[in-house]
Motif scaffolding. Structure first.
Motif, short mmCIF file in Angstrom:
data_model
loop_
_atom_site.label_atom_id
_atom_site.label_comp_id
_atom_site.label_asym_id
_atom_site.label_seq_id
_atom_site.Cartn_x
_atom_site.Cartn_y
_atom_site.Cartn_z
N SER A 277 0.82 -1.21 0.00
CA SER A 277 0.00 0.00 0.00
C SER A 277 0.86 1.26 0.00
O SER A 277 0.33 2.37 0.15
CB SER A 277 -0.92 0.00 1.23
OG SER A 277 -1.65 -1.20 1.29
N GLY A 278 2.17 1.09 -0.12
CA GLY A 278 3.07 2.24 -0.21
C GLY A 278 3.17 3.04 1.09
O GLY A 278 3.41 4.24 1.06
N LEU A 279 3.00 2.37 2.23
CA LEU A 279 3.01 3.10 3.50
C LEU A 279 4.37 3.10 4.19
O LEU A 279 4.58 3.81 5.17
CB LEU A 279 1.95 2.51 4.44
CG LEU A 279 0.51 2.70 3.95
CD1 LEU A 279 -0.44 1.82 4.74
CD2 LEU A 279 0.10 4.16 4.06
N ALA A 280 5.29 2.26 3.69
CA ALA A 280 6.60 2.16 4.34
C ALA A 280 7.60 3.10 3.65
O ALA A 280 7.43 3.45 2.49
CB ALA A 280 7.10 0.73 4.23
N ASP A 281 8.64 3.48 4.38
CA ASP A 281 9.73 4.22 3.73
C ASP A 281 10.80 3.23 3.30
O ASP A 281 10.58 2.01 3.34
CB ASP A 281 10.27 5.34 4.65
CG ASP A 281 11.01 4.79 5.86
OD1 ASP A 281 11.23 3.56 5.94
OD2 ASP A 281 11.40 5.59 6.73
N GLU A 282 11.98 3.73 2.95
CA GLU A 282 13.02 2.83 2.43
C GLU A 282 13.48 1.80 3.48
O GLU A 282 14.00 0.74 3.14
CB GLU A 282 14.21 3.62 1.85
CG GLU A 282 15.01 4.47 2.81
CD GLU A 282 14.27 5.71 3.34
OE1 GLU A 282 14.74 6.23 4.36
OE2 GLU A 282 13.24 6.14 2.77
N THR B 69 5.95 0.76 13.24
CA THR B 69 6.46 2.12 13.01
C THR B 69 7.99 2.18 13.02
O THR B 69 8.66 1.29 13.53
CB THR B 69 5.98 3.10 14.10
OG1 THR B 69 6.54 2.68 15.35
CG2 THR B 69 4.48 3.15 14.20
N LYS B 70 8.46 3.29 12.47
CA LYS B 70 9.88 3.62 12.64
C LYS B 70 9.95 5.02 13.25
O LYS B 70 9.39 5.96 12.69
CB LYS B 70 10.60 3.62 11.31
CG LYS B 70 12.09 3.88 11.48
CD LYS B 70 12.78 4.01 10.17
CE LYS B 70 13.25 5.43 9.99
NZ LYS B 70 13.89 5.63 8.69
N ILE B 71 10.60 5.11 14.41
CA ILE B 71 10.76 6.42 15.04
C ILE B 71 12.25 6.66 15.25
O ILE B 71 12.89 6.00 16.08
CB ILE B 71 9.99 6.49 16.38
CG1 ILE B 71 8.49 6.31 16.13
CG2 ILE B 71 10.30 7.79 17.12
CD1 ILE B 71 7.60 6.43 17.35
N ALA B 72 12.79 7.57 14.46
CA ALA B 72 14.22 7.90 14.60
C ALA B 72 14.39 8.76 15.85
O ALA B 72 13.61 9.69 16.08
CB ALA B 72 14.70 8.64 13.37
#
Ligand code: FAD
Length: 390
Positions: A258-263, A288-291
């Motif tokens: 669904s194109g919701l992830a980043d690289e 999730t990814k939280i930098a």
């Protein structure tokens, strides 16, 4: 005010907390629909007690149907596509429209990523795997046990160390420890590196006290299932009698499709509100990814660890803010990076690591002295969890 439809995808820790909290906060103003491909909620923080023989698999599950008693609609389907621009999701060829969407789809095992891993090792991150591990420990009468951490990120950074401590304890109880050697081979430089060097050194000390060997910075190339040999990058090989592993992780396919992830493969979110880049779409927990702003080394970016404690708190934040939005009130709550986790050490004892991952210049996490009390607190927390949310 028209009645809103809020879809919560995933009935794990984040999804259940979000759905129940939203129902309480919105009452008849919103329809809360929770969708999960499984019929049951499985409470992974209790997995290692199944290994230790202190819980059965049945004791750490709850039927998601039970949420209907709280006014939540439960749909047992696998979501195959999300269209944020159209505010719709797809499952079983049906299209469902939403006003708000919460992604709480977690992280999945990706064992095929490493050649031979699935055939050679027990993945103790599944309920089926933890049952197999319990059986393997019961039948084990000596030899080398290896615990592998092959990739990052993975959920519950304490779990491989807890598994080693509990296996050590079980082998001592059945008097098989004198013929056994336990080692951990990890891609990480330290145990729980995101929690900082003090926590890492403390865990290394607990390992050393029990004679468990620790091998950091080990990257796996492949595993030979016939000879049970792990081949590391750089040429080193190691044979074991029993290999257990944290699986490589990935997001569920629907996220990528669904194109919701980043690289990175994970869903980027606002670190305080958990909003994604799509309007009215939020993501919580392992997906999730939280930098993190803070870091221990200038060249080493950190991410918020994947753990139930964060999924839980993030779900509360999102639920309160969606409820406020429906009532045309300002946002109420922000996620502040605080968290805590128990570290099971075997023999009825546990440590407790607590701190804040949003601190700068680096996260601040402290380990409380291990004791039976911390283990009891975790037992009480599990009881509270099932009582509160089911
Ligand atoms: C061995 C072990 C020990 C742990 N111990 C601790 C601990 O002590 N403390 C702690 O804080 N954390 C612990 N954790 C981590 C914790 O369990 C996770 O971080 C937490 O469950 C994440 O919650 P979540 O809601 O993001 O995802 P999950 O709880 O994994 O839930 C995701 C849900 O999404 C569903 N799903 C996935 N894809 C789809 C789809 N396409 N359609 C429909 N449904 C879908 C899944 O079936 C699942 O029910 C442990 C984990 C393990 C494996």
């Amino acid at each position: 005010m028209s009645r809103k439809t809020i879809c919560v995808l995933g009935g794990g820790i984040g999804g259940v907390v979000a759905a129940v909290s939203l129902k309480k906060a919105t009452r008849s103003a919103a329809r809360i629909i929770l969708i999960d491909k499984n019929t049951e909620h499985i409470f992974a923080p209790s997995f290692l007690w199944v290994l230790a023989g202190q819980r059965s698999a049945e004791q750490i599950k709850r039927p998601l149907e039970r949420l209907k008693r709280k006014g939540i609609e439960f749909i047992n389907q696998e979501v195959s596509r999300i269209y944020p621009d159209d505010r719709s999701i797809v499952f079983d060829d049906q299209v469902m429209k939403y006003d708000y969407l919460i992604l709480a789809l977690g992280a999945e095992s990706n064992m095929p990523l490493i050649d031979g891993l699935e055939e050679a090792a027990i993945n103790f991150y599944s309920l089926e795997g933890i049952g197999r591990l319990r059986k393997a420990i019961d039948e084990f009468d000596g030899g080398e046990v290896i615990v592998l951490v092959p990739s990052n990120p993975y959920k519950c950074p304490a779990a491989p160390y807890e598994a080693a401590f509990l296996i050590d304890h079980e082998l001592r109880v059945k008097k098989a420890k004198k013929n056994a050697k336990i080692s951990i081979y990890t891609i990480e430089p330290l145990p729980m590196p995101g929690a900082g060097p003090q926590i890492g050194e403390a865990i290394k000390g607990f390992l050393a006290n029990r004679g468990i060997q620790f091998f950091p910075n080990m990257s796996i190339d492949s595993v030979d299932a016939v000879s049970k040999t792990i081949n590391f990058k750089g040429g080193e090989s190691k044979r074991a009698d029993l290999i257990i592993t944290v699986p490589p992780h990935k997001t569920p396919d629907v996220i990528k499709n669904s194109g919701l992830a980043d690289e990175s493969g994970w869903v980027p979110v606002n670190n305080k509100t958990l909003e994604t880049k799509h309007k009215n779409v939020f993501a919580v927990g392992d997906v999730t990814k939280i930098a993190l702003e803070g870091r221990y080394k200038p060249d080493k970016q950190l991410s918020l660890p994947k753990a139930g404690v964060f999924a839980h708190e993030q779900a509360l934040v999102v639920a309160e803010n969606i409820a406020a939005d429906i009532k045309n009130e300002p946002k109420k709550r922000e996620f502040d990076g605080q968290g805590a986790c128990f570290l099971e050490l075997g023999d009825g004892k546990a440590g407790y690591a607590v701190g804040n991952f949003y601190e700068v210049p680096h996260p601040v996490v402290k380990m409380r002295t291990p004791s039976r009390t911390w283990h009891l607190y975790k037992v009480l927390f599990e009881k509270y969890w099932f009582w509160r949310w089911f």
